[in-house]
Design a protein around this motif. Structure first.
Motif, mmCIF file in Angstrom:
data_model
loop_
_atom_site.group_PDB
_atom_site.id
_atom_site.type_symbol
_atom_site.label_atom_id
_atom_site.label_comp_id
_atom_site.label_asym_id
_atom_site.label_seq_id
_atom_site.Cartn_x
_atom_site.Cartn_y
_atom_site.Cartn_z
ATOM 1 N N ILE A 138 0.820 -1.204 0.000
ATOM 2 C CA ILE A 138 0.000 0.000 0.000
ATOM 3 C C ILE A 138 0.860 1.263 0.000
ATOM 4 C CG2 ILE A 138 -1.843 -1.214 1.247
ATOM 5 C CD1 ILE A 138 -1.165 0.463 3.688
ATOM 6 N N ASN A 139 0.256 2.313 -0.488
ATOM 7 C CA ASN A 139 0.960 3.588 -0.572
ATOM 8 C C ASN A 139 -0.091 4.692 -0.577
ATOM 9 O OD1 ASN A 139 3.036 5.414 -0.856
ATOM 10 N ND2 ASN A 139 3.254 5.126 -3.073
ATOM 11 N N SER A 140 0.342 5.922 -0.360
ATOM 12 C CA SER A 140 -0.576 7.042 -0.528
ATOM 13 C C SER A 140 -0.004 8.008 -1.546
ATOM 14 C CB SER A 140 -0.827 7.781 0.793
ATOM 15 O OG SER A 140 -1.670 8.893 0.538
ATOM 16 N N LEU A 141 -0.824 8.403 -2.495
ATOM 17 C CA LEU A 141 -0.358 9.261 -3.591
ATOM 18 C C LEU A 141 -0.670 10.724 -3.361
ATOM 19 C CD1 LEU A 141 -1.548 7.015 -6.559
ATOM 20 C CD2 LEU A 141 0.638 6.957 -5.358
ATOM 21 N N GLY A 142 -1.308 11.021 -2.226
ATOM 22 C CA GLY A 142 -1.619 12.414 -1.940
ATOM 23 C C GLY A 142 -2.815 12.924 -2.719
ATOM 24 N N CYS A 143 -3.075 14.199 -2.579
ATOM 25 C CA CYS A 143 -4.252 14.793 -3.212
ATOM 26 C C CYS A 143 -3.823 16.046 -3.970
ATOM 27 C CB CYS A 143 -5.279 15.127 -2.140
ATOM 28 S SG CYS A 143 -4.719 16.447 -1.045
ATOM 29 N N PRO A 144 -4.721 16.717 -4.675
ATOM 30 C CA PRO A 144 -4.334 17.922 -5.419
ATOM 31 C C PRO A 144 -3.681 18.988 -4.546
ATOM 32 C CG PRO A 144 -6.508 17.209 -6.089
ATOM 33 C CD PRO A 144 -6.122 16.351 -4.927
ATOM 34 N N LYS A 145 -3.951 18.913 -3.252
ATOM 35 C CA LYS A 145 -3.382 19.908 -2.345
ATOM 36 C C LYS A 145 -1.896 19.659 -2.115
ATOM 37 C CE LYS A 145 -4.716 21.252 2.031
ATOM 38 N NZ LYS A 145 -5.632 21.003 3.158
ATOM 39 N N CYS A 146 -1.523 18.400 -1.885
ATOM 40 C CA CYS A 146 -0.109 18.128 -1.608
ATOM 41 C C CYS A 146 0.700 17.785 -2.845
ATOM 42 C CB CYS A 146 0.064 17.058 -0.533
ATOM 43 S SG CYS A 146 -1.139 15.739 -0.500
ATOM 44 N N ARG A 147 0.053 17.519 -3.958
ATOM 45 C CA ARG A 147 0.794 17.033 -5.117
ATOM 46 C C ARG A 147 1.769 18.059 -5.713
ATOM 47 N NH1 ARG A 147 -2.288 12.931 -8.810
ATOM 48 N NH2 ARG A 147 -2.242 11.798 -6.842
ATOM 49 N N PRO A 148 1.385 19.322 -5.821
ATOM 50 C CA PRO A 148 2.328 20.281 -6.408
ATOM 51 C C PRO A 148 3.660 20.328 -5.676
ATOM 52 C CG PRO A 148 0.157 21.268 -6.242
ATOM 53 C CD PRO A 148 0.077 19.967 -5.533
ATOM 54 N N SER A 149 3.641 20.317 -4.354
ATOM 55 C CA SER A 149 4.906 20.394 -3.626
ATOM 56 C C SER A 149 5.712 19.116 -3.846
ATOM 57 C CB SER A 149 4.656 20.631 -2.139
ATOM 58 O OG SER A 149 4.026 19.502 -1.565
ATOM 59 N N PHE A 150 5.006 18.002 -3.972
ATOM 60 C CA PHE A 150 5.705 16.748 -4.224
ATOM 61 C C PHE A 150 6.329 16.749 -5.616
ATOM 62 C CE2 PHE A 150 5.313 12.671 -6.475
ATOM 63 C CZ PHE A 150 6.365 12.013 -5.878
ATOM 64 N N GLN A 151 5.543 17.184 -6.594
ATOM 65 C CA GLN A 151 6.050 17.159 -7.970
ATOM 66 C C GLN A 151 7.283 18.035 -8.127
ATOM 67 O OE1 GLN A 151 3.229 17.347 -11.175
ATOM 68 N NE2 GLN A 151 2.865 15.187 -10.734
ATOM 69 N N LYS A 152 7.253 19.158 -7.417
ATOM 70 C CA LYS A 152 8.405 20.042 -7.504
ATOM 71 C C LYS A 152 9.622 19.362 -6.879
ATOM 72 C CE LYS A 152 10.041 24.726 -6.691
ATOM 73 N NZ LYS A 152 11.365 24.195 -6.273
ATOM 74 N N ALA A 153 9.449 18.785 -5.711
ATOM 75 C CA ALA A 153 10.548 18.100 -5.031
ATOM 76 C C ALA A 153 11.082 16.970 -5.904
ATOM 77 C CB ALA A 153 10.062 17.553 -3.689
ATOM 78 N N LEU A 154 10.168 16.255 -6.548
ATOM 79 C CA LEU A 154 10.572 15.113 -7.381
ATOM 80 C C LEU A 154 11.355 15.576 -8.608
ATOM 81 C CD1 LEU A 154 10.431 12.062 -7.931
ATOM 82 C CD2 LEU A 154 8.319 12.480 -9.200
ATOM 83 N N LEU A 155 10.815 16.594 -9.272
ATOM 84 C CA LEU A 155 11.484 17.081 -10.482
ATOM 85 C C LEU A 155 12.869 17.630 -10.165
ATOM 86 C CD1 LEU A 155 8.592 18.685 -12.541
ATOM 87 C CD2 LEU A 155 10.068 16.786 -13.220
ATOM 88 N N ASP A 156 12.975 18.334 -9.058
ATOM 89 C CA ASP A 156 14.289 18.852 -8.658
ATOM 90 C C ASP A 156 15.260 17.698 -8.460
ATOM 91 O OD1 ASP A 156 13.324 21.380 -8.774
ATOM 92 O OD2 ASP A 156 13.130 21.675 -6.608
ATOM 93 N N PHE A 157 14.775 16.674 -7.794
ATOM 94 C CA PHE A 157 15.627 15.507 -7.518
ATOM 95 C C PHE A 157 16.037 14.816 -8.818
ATOM 96 C CE2 PHE A 157 16.029 10.933 -7.042
ATOM 97 C CZ PHE A 157 16.980 10.830 -6.039
#
Length: 418
Positions: A161-180
């Motif tokens: 199992i995992n959690s993919l987050g919601c539209p609220k948390c996704r932008p900050s995640f996507q930015k962190a991921l892309l930077d990485f």
RNA sequence: GUGGGUGUAGCUCAGUUGGCAGAGCGCUAGGUUGUGGUCCUGGAUGUCGAGGGUUCGAGCCCCUUCACUCACCCCA
């Protein structure tokens, strides 16, 4: 002539297992309050493109899409969720009941290269719930799956199992991921560099060894969850623990379809080679609105029916076949006619009766009776007909009794119904 | 889409250096004139995936192609 690639016949000898699974699943779904829904096999292409996501593999290269005679673009359904959501919206089901639970069983179509556990026409057992945001529903669906597999006698399955987050948390995640990813770009495989623009989430699921190493400490959706998503996921985990459902938190689990939010899970097996997923599901709180309905939280899963059956076949879970009740051995034309009339009456009374019309010898007929695994054989020859008594042979005990011709049918029904 | 493996009887598969196409199971008939499973004896069934090439001769060697299968990819 033969089946087209990736399509197959499911022959009678395999059917009992399919029926067993269907029966257990249906029974369990009904206990949990699900109603069966049947949806079309063909939908407008647009439905899948919009719900599954334009840049997913399914939509880009796996769908059976063709124009109909008027030029509309149609697609053989590659999954069930999109159609069920469409149906939910089309019939304004949200207006009559705020909570709806559906299940369906049927074929899906994806034009992939076939291999073990993967076919172009494959079957899914699908369940969807609309209108419940509570994490208890997430737990319940995973619990239900677990229970179904338990009832089918399966072990060695693990829930990831995992959690993919919601539209609220996704932008900050996507930015962190892309930077990485930008920092690791040189080490990624071609596929993954391509994915960076289109669907960076999927890179986390890459199976190329170098990529796996490069992204070992990539930011995960789990680390970027907003407060609400984190609470939600914690409740799911805590509830499953209380229910004794084993699970593994798997940060790299990313569903392949765009519509998923928050909880996502997969049930995996080790017995099917590369096709490890026998079931997968997740929450998709944004999809109903995306497709034109009101904002409605929703969640569902799909079981790979073919794969499930293959796993069960490997551990020999096929139910035993019921033996035949009666085989009629008839010798001569008169006996054949009489036998035919009797067999129909017995069939009509619910007794499984067979006979052979090929005019074979007694020995051949007895052999056939044996092959059909029958309990009893009725022997009708010229002698018996003139004497008005018919012989009934019990194939297990070899005992033979004479039955009077006048009361034959009721007498047989009495004996065979036991 | 990319790679590996395999194609011989209904099924599972042997087939030697290129020299008559095989076995087991199954099917079928009989032994037992009207009684199955076990046993014994007989019988039928082949486009050796397809097409081409080499050769006196190809299931076997070469080329092409198709199918199946496993894996990558992706997913159920």
């Amino acid at each position: 002539m033969q089946t087209i690639r990736g399509f197959r016949d499911i022959l009678p000898k395999h059917i009992p297992l399919w029926q067993k699974v269907e029966k257990e699943a249906t029974c369990l779904f009904e206990a949990f309050g699900f109603k069966e829904i049947r949806i079309p096999i063909l939908e407008k292409t647009e439905l899948f493109a919009r719900s599954i996501g334009e840049v997913t593999d399914i939509v880009e290269k796996e769908m059976y899409t063709f124009p109909d005679r008027k030029g509309d673009k149609l697609t053989l359904r590659p999954e069930a969720t999109a159609s069920i959501v469409r149906s939910y919206i089309q019939h304004k089901m949200y207006a009559t009941d705020p909570v709806r639970k559906f299940f369906m069983i049927g074929p899906m179509f994806r034009r992939e290269r076939p291999q073990k556990g993967r076919y172009r026409q494959f079957y899914q057992i699908d369940a969807e719930i609309f209108g419940v945001e509570s994490a208890y529903i997430d737990s319940q669906l995973i619990y239900l799956l677990n229970e179904l597999f338990k009832r089918l006698g399966l072990s060695g399955l693990s829930a990831h199992i995992n959690s993919l987050g919601c539209p609220k948390c996704r932008p900050s995640f996507q930015k962190a991921l892309l930077d990485f990813l930008e920092s690791k770009k040189s080490r990624l495989c071609d596929n993954c560099t391509r994915r960076m623009d289109k669907n960076p989430l999927r890179i986390l699921d890459c199976k190329v060894l170098d990529c796996k190493e490069a992204i070992a400490d990539a930011p995960a959706t789990l680390d970027c969850l907003c407060k609400e998503c984190e609470d939600h996921f914690n409740t799911v985990k805590a509830t499953l623990e209380k229910q004794g459902v084993d699970f593994i938190v798997d940060k790299s689990l990313v569903r392949g379809l765009d519509y998923y939010t928050r909880t996502a899970w997969e049930i995996q097996t080790t017995t099917l080679g590369a096709q490890s997923a026998v079931a997968g599901g997740g929450r998709y709180d944004g999809l109903v609105k995306e497709l034109g309905g009101p904002q409605t939280p929703a969640i569902g899963f799909a079981i790979g029916f073919d794969r499930l059956v293959e796993v069960m076949e490997q551990i020999d879970k096929a139910p035993e076949e019921k033996p035949l009740d009666l085989f009629i051995v008839s010798l001569g034309d008169t006996a054949m006619e009489k036998g035919y009339l009797w067999s129909c009456k017995l069939n009509q009374a619910g007794i499984r009766t067979e006979m052979d019309f090929r005019g074979k010898s007694m020995k051949a007929l007895m052999k056939r009776a044996n092959k059909l695994n029958t309990q009893y054989v009725l022997i009708a020859g010229e002698n018996e007909l003139t004497e008005n008594t018919i012989i009934l042979r019990n194939m297990n005990t070899k005992e033979q009794v004479s039955l009077s011709l006048e009361t034959l049918i009721p007498e047989l029904i009495k004996i065979l119904k036991k």
